[in-house]
Design an enzyme around this catalytic site. Structure first.
Site, short mmCIF file in Angstrom:
data_model
loop_
_atom_site.label_atom_id
_atom_site.label_comp_id
_atom_site.label_asym_id
_atom_site.label_seq_id
_atom_site.Cartn_x
_atom_site.Cartn_y
_atom_site.Cartn_z
N ASP A 182 0.78 -1.24 0.00
CA ASP A 182 0.00 0.00 0.00
C ASP A 182 0.81 1.29 0.00
OD1 ASP A 182 -2.63 -1.07 -0.08
OD2 ASP A 182 -2.41 -1.71 2.00
N ASP A 203 -6.55 -3.86 -6.26
CA ASP A 203 -6.20 -2.56 -5.68
C ASP A 203 -4.75 -2.16 -5.96
OD1 ASP A 203 -7.94 -4.36 -4.36
OD2 ASP A 203 -8.06 -3.12 -2.57
N1 GLY Z 1 -7.34 -1.88 -0.49
C1 GLY Z 1 -8.27 -1.37 0.24
C2 GLY Z 1 -9.67 -1.25 -0.17
O1 GLY Z 1 -10.04 -0.85 -1.23
O2 GLY Z 1 -10.48 -1.54 0.68
#
Ligand code: GLY
Length: 423
Positions: free
Chosen positions: A120, A185
């Site tokens: 992230d 993501d």
């Molecule tokens: N990766 C986090 C989300 O979109 O919840």
């Protein structure tokens, strides 16, 4: 020189020129919802700033069930959104008070440049330090971003050809183990890598991003351009072992925010590479979203396109009777509107108009009292009705910091495109 009759000149002045000047170059009326949204945002974010005065360690994330603010700590994925929001407030208002706070909160994330615990870091650092570079070319910020890109590349395996999103963990329902999970993501972390290559001239970062995007396109997308949330690889051989979900309804469903991340990520990859395959992926994913029979009339999606539908079996205990209707995810609409605006500028003609007007439609929906926190339903966040993690029973029908972030980003983009006459 041709003489313009006085009456015609006066008409032009009042109907076109004055509104253009007063509306910051945007034809009057078309940007009213932008001005309204930023004016609603101001007092809310002033309140949010007060709650953390003198402490830039607790990052606002959402609301707890009792209405108190849910904060996350520096090592969690959403820390970059709050500074990013403050930069957007500064961009729109030009008021130095927002810039001061944007810098404080951006710089509070400095130690994250070495964070290799998950994928992230792109969300954390590019949405804070990356946004800051729009306003000041601070060499320290650039160094931090480059180190962040290095940290992200530590999670790349040339055997797999992709960046590992999470460390080894059990799947939803503990049905199997994911040794090398990659989630949709992760497409959002790639802009950081493209930036690092442009800044350093070292193509390693860019090559990692391209390989990751190619593999995501191959393994996360279905033939109809819907998407799997999680693909788990064999780290030793690079083969796909599982295609599943963690935050979506079922393994074969399409989680709305996952689809939004994909549209945004592939559009950015096309902008950075000019590779038409990425454009095709972004368009396919966008068209899937926009043409879906279950997309509500206001274009703010249910949290999963297939929630509760026959043929979709969740690996968790779904209790639809708890909800009057399937909860929406305003964050998915905010991310998608920002992505569609980007996409609109990468295509021409009819497609440009389609994506620009769909984004505008979504933004106008989000700017109604239904979603915009005009009545201060809570004192801190701008958008209502997002869903964080439905299967885990977390953050259902709540404000989420990233919904606000992408909404403000999209409002600014919408204004810039109108002003440039590129709609
Ligand atoms: N990766 C986090 C989300 O979109 O919840």
């Amino acid at each position: 020189m041709m003489k313009i009759p006085k009456l015609l000149f006066a008409g032009l002045l009042f109907t076109i020129l004055i509104p253009l000047i007063l509306g910051n170059g945007i034809p009057s009326g078309q940007n009213d919802f932008i001005a309204k949204s930023f004016s609603v945002a101001g007092p809310l974010y002033e309140n949010l700033l007060k709650t953390t005065a003198g402490n830039s360690k607790d990052y606002p994330h959402s609301l707890n069930p009792d209405g108190s603010i849910k904060y996350l700590q520096i090592d969690e994925w959403t820390g970059g959104f709050w500074p990013g929001i403050l930069w957007s407030m500064y961009e729109y208002t030009g008021d130095e008070k927002w810039k001061t706070q944007a810098k404080v909160w951006t710089e509070s994330l400095e130690s994250n440049q070495f964070n290799t615990a998950h994928h992230d870091i792109g969300f954390m650092m590019f949405n804070s330090y990356g946004k800051a570079l729009k306003f000041e070319q601070n060499p320290k910020y650039k160094e931090i971003l480059i180190q962040s890109a290095k940290s992200l590349c530590k999670r790349y395996s040339p055997v797999v050809g992709s960046i590992q999103s999470w460390n080894e963990r059990k799947s939803k329902g503990e049905i199997n183990t994911w040794s090398y999970p990659v989630i949709m993501d992760n497409m959002m972390n790639l802009e950081l890598l493209f930036y690092a290559s442009k800044e350093t001239g070292d193509v390693t970062y860019r090559n990692v991003a391209i390989s990751h995007a190619e593999l995501t396109m191959k393994n996360h997308l279905r033939a109809d351009f819907s998407s799997f949330h999680v693909v788990n690889y064999d780290p030793a051989k690079g083969k796909v072992l599982h295609r599943q979900t963690l935050q979506g309804f079922s393994d074969n469903s399409t989680w709305a925010r996952g689809q939004a991340w994909g549209i945004y990520g592939f559009a950015a990859c096309y902008r950075e590479t000019g590779d038409k395959r990425f454009l095709e992926a972004a368009i396919g994913m966008a068209d899937f979203y926009l043409n879906h029979k279950k997309l509500p009339a206001d274009k703010v999606p249910y949290w999963d396109f297939n929630a509760g539908e026959n043929g979709y079996r969740p690996d968790w205990d779904y209790q639809p009777s708890l909800y009057k209707e399937i909860p929406r995810d305003a964050s998915a609409a905010a991310i998608t509107s920002s992505a569609l605006l980007e996409l609109s500028q990468l295509v021409r003609g009819k497609k440009r108009k389609t994506y620009f007007s769909a984004a505008g439609f979504m933004l106008k929906s989000l700017s109604t009292d239904q979603y915009l926190n005009t009545g201060q339903a809570n004192p801190y966040f701008l958008l209502k009705h997002s869903t964080g993690n439905f299967p885990s029973g977390r953050e259902i029908d709540v404000p989420l910091i990233y919904a606000d972030y992408y909404y403000l980003e999209a409002l600014l983009k919408y204004g810039h495109i109108l002003k440039a006459g590129k709609s």
